[in-house]
Design a protein around this motif. Sequence first.
Motif, PDB file in Angstrom:
ATOM      1  N   ARG A 168       0.831  -1.211   0.000  1.00  0.00           N
ATOM      2  CA  ARG A 168       0.000   0.000   0.000  1.00  0.00           C
ATOM      3  C   ARG A 168       0.862   1.257   0.000  1.00  0.00           C
ATOM      4  NH1 ARG A 168      -5.366  -1.059   0.829  1.00  0.00           N
ATOM      5  NH2 ARG A 168      -5.850  -3.179   1.475  1.00  0.00           N
ATOM      6  N   MET A 169       2.019   1.203   0.636  1.00  0.00           N
ATOM      7  CA  MET A 169       2.931   2.341   0.632  1.00  0.00           C
ATOM      8  C   MET A 169       3.444   2.623  -0.776  1.00  0.00           C
ATOM      9  SD  MET A 169       5.072   1.651   4.154  1.00  0.00           S
ATOM     10  CE  MET A 169       6.240   3.006   3.882  1.00  0.00           C
ATOM     11  N   VAL A 170       3.719   1.567  -1.528  1.00  0.00           N
ATOM     12  CA  VAL A 170       4.145   1.743  -2.926  1.00  0.00           C
ATOM     13  C   VAL A 170       3.052   2.442  -3.720  1.00  0.00           C
ATOM     14  CG1 VAL A 170       4.703   0.527  -5.076  1.00  0.00           C
ATOM     15  CG2 VAL A 170       5.751  -0.211  -2.929  1.00  0.00           C
ATOM     16  N   HIS A 171       1.812   1.968  -3.545  1.00  0.00           N
ATOM     17  CA  HIS A 171       0.683   2.580  -4.247  1.00  0.00           C
ATOM     18  C   HIS A 171       0.521   4.042  -3.847  1.00  0.00           C
ATOM     19  CE1 HIS A 171      -3.301   3.244  -5.883  1.00  0.00           C
ATOM     20  NE2 HIS A 171      -3.721   3.591  -4.686  1.00  0.00           N
ATOM     21  N   LEU A 172       0.602   4.325  -2.548  1.00  0.00           N
ATOM     22  CA  LEU A 172       0.429   5.694  -2.064  1.00  0.00           C
ATOM     23  C   LEU A 172       1.547   6.601  -2.566  1.00  0.00           C
ATOM     24  CD1 LEU A 172      -0.688   4.890   1.581  1.00  0.00           C
ATOM     25  CD2 LEU A 172      -2.070   6.049  -0.146  1.00  0.00           C
ATOM     26  N   ARG A 173       2.756   6.085  -2.604  1.00  0.00           N
ATOM     27  CA  ARG A 173       3.883   6.884  -3.091  1.00  0.00           C
ATOM     28  C   ARG A 173       3.697   7.221  -4.573  1.00  0.00           C
ATOM     29  NH1 ARG A 173       9.424   5.883  -4.419  1.00  0.00           N
ATOM     30  NH2 ARG A 173      10.781   7.526  -3.598  1.00  0.00           N
ATOM     31  N   ASN A 174       3.262   6.239  -5.342  1.00  0.00           N
ATOM     32  CA  ASN A 174       2.972   6.500  -6.758  1.00  0.00           C
ATOM     33  C   ASN A 174       1.864   7.537  -6.906  1.00  0.00           C
ATOM     34  OD1 ASN A 174       4.869   4.583  -7.453  1.00  0.00           O
ATOM     35  ND2 ASN A 174       3.384   2.969  -7.880  1.00  0.00           N
ATOM     36  N   ARG A 209      12.009   6.000  -8.505  1.00  0.00           N
ATOM     37  CA  ARG A 209      11.459   4.657  -8.700  1.00  0.00           C
ATOM     38  C   ARG A 209       9.926   4.651  -8.681  1.00  0.00           C
ATOM     39  NH1 ARG A 209      15.184   0.875  -8.751  1.00  0.00           N
ATOM     40  NH2 ARG A 209      13.650  -0.771  -8.394  1.00  0.00           N
ATOM     41  N   THR A 210       9.331   5.768  -9.052  1.00  0.00           N
ATOM     42  CA  THR A 210       7.887   5.789  -9.294  1.00  0.00           C
ATOM     43  C   THR A 210       7.674   6.071 -10.784  1.00  0.00           C
ATOM     44  OG1 THR A 210       7.578   8.170  -8.930  1.00  0.00           O
ATOM     45  CG2 THR A 210       7.471   6.732  -6.990  1.00  0.00           C
ATOM     46  N   PRO A 211       6.542   5.625 -11.346  1.00  0.00           N
ATOM     47  CA  PRO A 211       6.292   5.860 -12.771  1.00  0.00           C
ATOM     48  C   PRO A 211       6.230   7.328 -13.155  1.00  0.00           C
ATOM     49  CG  PRO A 211       4.817   4.181 -11.908  1.00  0.00           C
ATOM     50  CD  PRO A 211       5.504   4.780 -10.729  1.00  0.00           C
TER      51      PRO A 211
END
Length: 296
Positions: A168-174, A209-211
């Motif tokens: 979820r942290m990856v999603h939130l960061r993106n 490292r985010t799109p």
Amino acid sequence: MKSLKVTPFLLLLALLVGCAGNDELDDLSADSGEQQMYENAQRYLRSRNYDLAVRSLQLLESRYPFGKYAEQAQLELIYAHYGAYEHEAAVEAADRFIRLHPQHPSVDYAYYMKGLSAYSAKSDIFARFLPTDESSRDMKHAREAFAEFAQLVARYPNSPYAADAKARMVHLRNLLARHEILVANYYFRRGAYLAATNRGRYVVENFQRTPAVADGLAVMAQGYILLGMNDLAEDAIEVLKLNYPDYPALDKDGNFRSDYSLDGPERSIINRVTLGLFDPPEVPEFDTRELYRQPR
């Protein structure tokens, strides 16, 4: 006219159902012991009757504040509030549990539900049923949720909820990075080129490292061009070309192409003939999330 006649009936039915729920809870509270009250709360949770679950758990805790089910009731109250879409109440319940029971074996669950509730608090009833762009919303709750999940992962790295929290942290960061790009596009439309450029640079510096990094570099390149800072624009283009050679704004030779390029604005014949009154160059906008879905 038929629908007008049916409406009062439906209102009466809803009122009777509500009263039935109240009566059921009143009957339960009249002569129930602690265990029976807890078992009934479990029954409400299993049947997803979260409103009654909340009320029964609150009643259980108030009647038996030092009973054997008190701590468990406080923990399950977090989930009951969450299930009832009472996200702020769920956050408050999680905060209370963490404050009262910092050494509890399940305190990691409270941290997890606090993050989940903080993130869900941004959703309204329409967002649950209608497709909306998450990144266009207020990011306050997303930032809060990220911070809560980060606490969980840092404090309890071996928690069974840690893996999901990381995802979820990856999603939130993106999401946070994409929001910055949307704001940059807005600033471009308003002619606030420096503000747009700063948003792009913020993404590149803080959301590696985010799109959205590809768009962040393109925003920087475009912003510097519009500000007349061609050296900085060329640096941004070079980094963009090195890391994202297939970026749509780059031609086959790696040159940055938009209606506002290093060669100057691309003006149509109509725009030139009318001295800029008609068919002006398009305002730059960058959104390649379909091309760069996965973090690099």
